[in-house]
Scaffold this motif. Sequence first.
Motif, short mmCIF file in Angstrom:
data_model
loop_
_atom_site.label_atom_id
_atom_site.label_comp_id
_atom_site.label_asym_id
_atom_site.label_seq_id
_atom_site.Cartn_x
_atom_site.Cartn_y
_atom_site.Cartn_z
N ASP A 75 -3.19 -7.45 -3.57
CA ASP A 75 -1.90 -6.78 -3.35
C ASP A 75 -0.94 -7.84 -2.82
O ASP A 75 -1.06 -8.29 -1.70
CB ASP A 75 -2.11 -5.65 -2.33
N THR B 94 2.43 -7.42 -2.78
CA THR B 94 3.72 -6.72 -2.71
C THR B 94 4.76 -7.51 -1.91
O THR B 94 5.92 -7.57 -2.30
CB THR B 94 3.52 -5.32 -2.09
N SER B 95 4.33 -8.11 -0.81
CA SER B 95 5.33 -8.74 0.05
C SER B 95 5.35 -10.26 -0.05
O SER B 95 6.06 -10.90 0.72
CB SER B 95 5.16 -8.29 1.49
N GLY C 178 4.67 3.03 -7.05
CA GLY C 178 4.62 2.06 -5.96
C GLY C 178 3.29 1.33 -5.87
O GLY C 178 2.37 1.58 -6.65
N ALA C 179 3.24 0.44 -4.92
CA ALA C 179 1.99 -0.29 -4.71
C ALA C 179 0.88 0.67 -4.32
O ALA C 179 -0.29 0.48 -4.67
CB ALA C 179 2.18 -1.35 -3.62
N THR C 180 1.25 1.75 -3.66
CA THR C 180 0.25 2.72 -3.19
C THR C 180 -0.54 3.33 -4.35
O THR C 180 -1.73 3.60 -4.21
CB THR C 180 0.96 3.81 -2.36
N GLN D 122 9.92 -3.56 -4.15
CA GLN D 122 11.02 -3.47 -3.16
C GLN D 122 10.99 -4.48 -2.01
O GLN D 122 11.81 -4.39 -1.11
CB GLN D 122 11.08 -2.04 -2.60
N LYS D 123 10.05 -5.43 -2.05
CA LYS D 123 10.04 -6.44 -1.00
C LYS D 123 10.66 -7.75 -1.51
O LYS D 123 11.55 -8.30 -0.92
CB LYS D 123 8.60 -6.71 -0.51
N THR E 31 2.11 -7.24 5.45
CA THR E 31 3.53 -7.09 5.79
C THR E 31 3.75 -6.65 7.24
O THR E 31 4.74 -7.02 7.86
CB THR E 31 4.14 -6.05 4.83
N TRP F 220 -2.10 -2.68 5.51
CA TRP F 220 -2.07 -2.36 4.08
C TRP F 220 -3.46 -2.41 3.45
O TRP F 220 -3.79 -1.58 2.60
CB TRP F 220 -1.07 -3.25 3.33
N PHE G 50 -3.66 1.50 -5.10
CA PHE G 50 -4.82 1.66 -4.21
C PHE G 50 -5.87 2.56 -4.88
O PHE G 50 -7.06 2.40 -4.67
CB PHE G 50 -4.41 2.27 -2.86
N ASN H 47 -0.59 -10.72 1.57
CA ASN H 47 0.26 -10.84 2.76
C ASN H 47 0.32 -9.48 3.44
O ASN H 47 0.73 -8.50 2.82
CB ASN H 47 1.67 -11.29 2.35
C1 LIG Z 1 5.17 -2.09 1.25
C2 LIG Z 1 3.77 -2.39 0.89
C3 LIG Z 1 2.97 -1.47 0.17
C4 LIG Z 1 3.44 -0.08 -0.18
O1 LIG Z 1 4.32 -0.07 -1.22
P1 LIG Z 1 4.83 1.30 -1.88
O2 LIG Z 1 5.60 0.82 -3.05
O3 LIG Z 1 5.65 2.00 -0.84
O4 LIG Z 1 3.65 2.11 -2.25
C5 LIG Z 1 1.69 -1.85 -0.17
N1 LIG Z 1 1.21 -3.06 0.14
C6 LIG Z 1 1.94 -3.96 0.83
C7 LIG Z 1 1.36 -5.30 1.15
C8 LIG Z 1 3.24 -3.66 1.22
O5 LIG Z 1 3.97 -4.56 1.90
#
Ligand SMILES: *Cc1c(COP(=O)(O)O)cnc(C)c1O
Length: 377
Positions: free
Chosen positions: A189, A191-192, A92-94, A212-213, A169, A119, A97, A167
Amino acid sequence: MATVMKNSQLKSVPELHSGRACNFGAGPAMLPTEVMMQAQAELMDWQGSGMSVMEISHRSEAFMTIAEQAETDLRELLQIPGNYKVLFLQGGATSQFAMVPLNLLRGKTSADYLHTGMWSQKAIKEASKFCKVNVALSIENNRFTSIPSPDSWQLNPDSAFVYYTGNETVHGVEFQTIPEVGDVPLVTDMTSNLLSRPLDVSRYGVIFAGAQKNLGPSGLVVVIIREDLIGHAGKRIPSMYDYAVHAREHSMFNTPPTFAWYVTGLVLQWVKRTGGIREMERRAIRRSEKLYQFIDASGFYHNPVAAECRSRMNVPFFLTHEGLNQTFIKEAEAHGLTALAGHRNVGGMRASIYNAMPEEGVDRLIEFMGGFEKRYG
Ligand SMILES: *Cc1c(COP(=O)(O)O)cnc(C)c1O
């Protein structure tokens, strides 16, 4: 019996298919109906192989084709320069980090972070285990509602990198331009909001996004990294946390999340045939402007974020009468508008309107909100 859906067949799929909820969840989030139908059609028998993508080796020729096509499509959509690697990883995005500081310090001891919401807060906490974090900007004191101009940021020219969250989220705060940070590698990051706006990749050291976003199912994180930043992790870094290992092995150091990679590939093809990033951006602007305009014109709902940094993807909003929150959520649900509750840290409501959300979904939400206000306002 191969079931291959042709583009012409997919084009005729209505965006809000009957029986599908209008899902405003922040993630895992709604996927384009066309993509869901294609995945369904191919589920038991991928292109005449007699097997599901779930059932084939990641080293098979079939999966290699899927994997390479996804990378090619992402490179084309974002015009990723040749000196960048694209990695399809897990965790995941985590995981990023930690991976970012573990790989990018390159002998330095500190990194700059912009603290603009939940985030980036989490990224700061994780990075603090590995380096000295210089919080060059924090907007906690304005409760994450506006981003002051870069002249007020306390950037340290000796930092290993500058990190920000494209962004936020949870708080609904989005950078509308790329921060100017000189020669220090910029990390983001996204992700969203990846794939929702054009992006000059060459301005970045690392861009990452959990899928997943806006990209696909959970279980996958996409990392776009400039080649010169690869290969600097220490010897004691676990292999799974070393960008060099994944780059060398073409993201197949171990078994990658094959099905998530495949569905992400279908999403990328959907973005391409729908008109690419420009069209995604045009749609995002239309959806978000409609919703913000409605909220701003109402005395019943409000959004606290400054206009110039409002997110096009996540729109938090609050009811003036907080006591009505549960009723709002229940009635929205009954109208087929799901997952509107705000993040538990922030409360209120949040409408996540990613690429897969048709404009009609926002129209329905606005219509419901107007009716709710009439009944309870
Ligand atoms: C959802 C989200 C994350 C976490 O993503 P995971 O895949 O659950 O680790 C990190 N950064 C942002 C900006 C997010 O929206």
